[in-house]
Design a protein around this motif. Structure first.
Motif, mmCIF file in Angstrom:
data_model
loop_
_atom_site.group_PDB
_atom_site.id
_atom_site.type_symbol
_atom_site.label_atom_id
_atom_site.label_comp_id
_atom_site.label_asym_id
_atom_site.label_seq_id
_atom_site.Cartn_x
_atom_site.Cartn_y
_atom_site.Cartn_z
ATOM 1 N N GLY A 1 0.812 -1.204 0.000
ATOM 2 C CA GLY A 1 0.000 0.000 0.000
ATOM 3 C C GLY A 1 0.844 1.252 0.000
ATOM 4 N N MET A 2 0.147 2.383 0.106
ATOM 5 C CA MET A 2 0.780 3.677 -0.112
ATOM 6 C C MET A 2 1.750 4.096 0.987
ATOM 7 N N ALA B 1 3.990 2.423 2.473
ATOM 8 C CA ALA B 1 5.208 1.601 2.567
ATOM 9 C C ALA B 1 6.472 2.452 2.530
ATOM 10 N N VAL C 1 6.999 -4.234 -9.583
ATOM 11 C CA VAL C 1 7.873 -3.331 -8.827
ATOM 12 C C VAL C 1 9.215 -3.253 -9.543
ATOM 13 N N ARG D 1 12.903 2.400 -7.911
ATOM 14 C CA ARG D 1 12.046 3.564 -8.178
ATOM 15 C C ARG D 1 12.632 4.513 -9.220
ATOM 16 N N HIS E 1 3.264 3.817 -6.695
ATOM 17 C CA HIS E 1 3.904 4.214 -5.461
ATOM 18 C C HIS E 1 5.305 4.690 -5.845
ATOM 19 N N ASP F 1 8.378 3.883 -3.773
ATOM 20 C CA ASP F 1 8.936 2.542 -3.613
ATOM 21 C C ASP F 1 8.974 1.739 -4.909
ATOM 22 N N ASN G 1 6.703 0.741 -6.961
ATOM 23 C CA ASN G 1 5.610 -0.205 -7.220
ATOM 24 C C ASN G 1 4.595 0.459 -8.145
#
Lengths: 465, 465
Positions: B152-153, B155, B349, B352, B378, B381, B383
């Motif tokens: 989720g956001m 992380a 993922v 980043r 995200h 991270d 994702n």
């Protein structure tokens, strides 16, 4: 099992001949780590590979011949997990000591296993970044830290090695090389082999590269020392300090005897008045860090008020030099114990709120057995470092086992950060759920069917001698 | 494999007869999760145990008979990992939904697997604490979160489920129950079975209790929205925001199309001028939290300046209501994709910093194959959540596989948080290192020699239909 001349010759095909040591060429250093109760042993050969492919070639030879292999970093471990097997091969990672990458876009470092914490700290500092795990020995290697899931004082803020390792390159016993994880914190893509290898003490695979998380290095630090009349109010203070939201970097308690021995060991005078020193049975050390000096000062003032309310006899904000010396001294507590002829040391972990009950029961246990136990601990995370003084090995084994039993009954575990290795194996086998031990043995078999990696360690019944 | 009447009778000895459902008593809900590409299947029986001992009894029966078992939480998963096996048993944890303990001294919650995130959030709020993982679906259960290592956001600040689970109680396929970890963050006491079970998507053990880390709930939050001319400067901004030390709670990017669809879906007007909306191809959303309102305001001002320097077209500090709606809308992006008839969704993922290169290549790939891919991610991270619009299943499979290949070549992994389940198994098996897949199969065998737990999932070649 012995390494025959034939295998030594074959090892010289895997690693440059100059880096295959046999006989008298094997220095005494290669025979032991720092465990107080595990005697050194001479391996038949020490190899010093320069690359993962050489590690793989060594393991293929060893696996085919069924020769035990012990991985070795800086050998600063405290549980005998890198003491060689007689007749076995030591794979020493001293030459694989390159920081391969400091990636400031993804905030990671990629390093070889022989890189030391000191080396990594110097390089990350140049980028205003930090690798936050400091288990107290800067000469320790990353490979060893991964093998033991090294912790240290900063775990209350940053977690332990497990929380910083994002990926690994590792060689299986078969000589097959795998890569796990990567430059990301999130993944649900098959089983987490990274986390399984971390803390496995060299029994599942040999790590040849690690990808580590880095953090912004915060400029400002402050250290607060608070004497308390006993350990109990310190333990009660910890959760309230956490609730306050100041996010301490370090939350340590030091008992009176250890404080006295430690400060004497390094010749440190903290300027605490005699009257307080006489009444303080325990000390709390809180270290904080911040990127804003004014926020840090505000947090220190808030903490000082809170500590006074929570029963501190006084609160000292230490000058930077004294704070540095105290933390250094605390990090050297193992050497203090050793210098004071402690017979063994432990690093049991319990739920942090259970520390006083644990210490009360352990003190009773020691006293009933004419032994003496003292120490200090990571009050923020329940990891208690104790020294036992009892020269009779049978009595000591009894007290140690009962101490572990008390900790486990309180919901704890035998080792917080040193590992089981060989030193604590008898206690682990006696006290751990046999269903879990059997499961771990099957997992070990999935990685290393011939059992060549670090036999005799953790739960392995093989005799390493 | 089918559940015979005999086994249904035996299940009724393990779990109260009222909680063994067969035939028409099995509601449609039990046949599927939310995966777009995995068709539902009817199990032969659904059992709703009320305690770990009942789960153990069910597994003993299933293991002896060789009947497949699928664990089910709230079934909000997106990869088909809890779609039943035809003729198998579903163990539904809906009745094991008690918060057993909120321990404010050790800052942990002990919960049964059927507890939902919403339920846990309401209880922790009463103690000014928070369980910080919010994968975007409050009805999700903790057991399901553990099985998929939900992210989720948040992380980027707190990590994912893996970083919050300190211990588990779990039942092996044999019916043996183990306890792993405990109320502590540090342990090196045998292999980390907790971490191995997390993210294993119900293939290694059934979790019957979890010990979770809690944090102080910070009172003040602020959300900043910054439109950018493209994704590239957003990606370059992320590491500099991290370097600044403000420690964002959320760092998300949303592409223009997704922003438009998402805000339309929830009827949200962010008040962004038409001229900017026309030129902004991507948006950065930064959410921060602090216990001090003044520090938060200072950080917001610092961030706004920094974003302007880093190429933002403008910077909006959103009013609390609009911020809440935007985050809610972002959390609903799966439903937006579904409402817009996306043919499949992904959560790859990558490191980043590699997001722009990944997106450039994926956009080219989609365009070459007359497909359309859009999404958000995200950004903090790596994702990336993407929807693919391509109704031809063969073309879609080709594009999907190539998309995963591109991400993996950039150092990424197939799933950041949804898991592989059944939906992504073909891609995983095609692209993962076979040495790792074989190793995982051996680990699976160490836990579940008869292969009864969630067959057909992740890498398992068994046909679940």
């Amino acid at each position: 099992v012995t390494v025959t001349t034939d295998i030594a010759d074959r090892l010289a095909t895997a690693v440059e001949a100059a880096h295959v040591l046999v006989g008298d060429a094997i220095g005494e250093d290669y025979t032991h780590d720092e465990a107080l109760t595990v005697a050194g042993r001479r391996p038949a050969a020490v190899v010093r590979p320069g690359a993962a492919a050489e590690v793989a070639a060594v393991l293929r030879i060893a696996n085919e011949a069924g020769v035990p292999v012990t991985a070795r970093g800086s050998a600063t471990g405290l549980s005998g997990a890198c003491v060689p097997v007689e007749g076995g091969i030591v794979v020493s990672f001293e030459r694989m000591n390159r920081v391969l990458e400091i990636d400031t876009e993804n905030h990671v470092a990629v390093v070889e296993p022989g890189v030391t914490l000191q080396q990594l700290d110097e390089i990350t500092a140049q980028h205003d970044l930090v690798y936050p795990v400091f288990p107290g020995e800067y000469s320790a290697s990353i490979g060893g830290n991964v093998a033991t899931n090294a912790g240290g004082m900063r775990a209350v803020k940053y977690g332990v090695t497990r929380h910083q390792v994002l990926g690994l390159e590792a060689v299986l016993a078969s000589g097959e090389t795998i890569r796990t994880g990567g430059k990301f914190v999130k993944a649900t893509t098959g089983y987490d082999l990274t986390q399984l290898i971390i803390g496995s003490e060299g029994t599942l695979a040999l790590v040849t590269e690690a990808t580590l998380k880095l953090y912004p290095r915060l400029r400002h630090q402050a250290t607060v020392l608070a004497p308390f009349p006993s350990l109990d109010p310190i333990t009660h203070a910890i959760p309230r300090i956490v609730d306050s939201g100041i996010g301490p970097l370090i939350l340590e308690y030091i008992d009176m005897m250890t404080m006295s021995a430690t400060t004497a060991f390094v010749g440190l005078d903290l300027g605490i008045p005699e009257t307080i020193r006489e009444q303080a049975l325990a000390y709390l050390v809180v270290m904080m860090e911040n990127r804003h000096e004014d926020r840090l000062e505000e947090d220190v003032a808030q903490l000082a008020d809170q500590l006074a309310e929570l029963g501190a006899m006084d609160v000292y904000v230490l000058p930077a030099a004294a704070a540095g010396q105290l933390i250094d001294a605390r990090e050297k507590s193992f050497w203090v114990a050793k210098a004071n002829n402690a017979d063994d040391i432990f690093d049991i972990v319990v739920p942090r709120a259970a520390i006083p009950e644990f210490m009360t029961k352990v003190t009773e246990l020691a006293s009933e057995n004419a032994s003496w136990i003292a120490g200090c601990g990571h009050a923020g995370d329940g990891n208690v470092h104790l020294s036992i003084f009892q020269s009779d090995p049978d009595v000591r084994a009894h007290v140690s086992k009962e101490m572990f039993r008390i900790g486990m009954a309180l919901g704890g575990a035998i080792s917080g950060e040193h590992g089981i290795g060989e030193a604590k194996k008898p206690y682990y086998l006696a006290l751990e759920d046999p269903v879990k031990v059997d499961l771990m043995r099957r997992i070990k078999g999935a990685f290393d069917p011939n059992g060549i990696l670090n036999p005799g360690t953790i739960f392995d019944s093989g005799d390493p001698a």
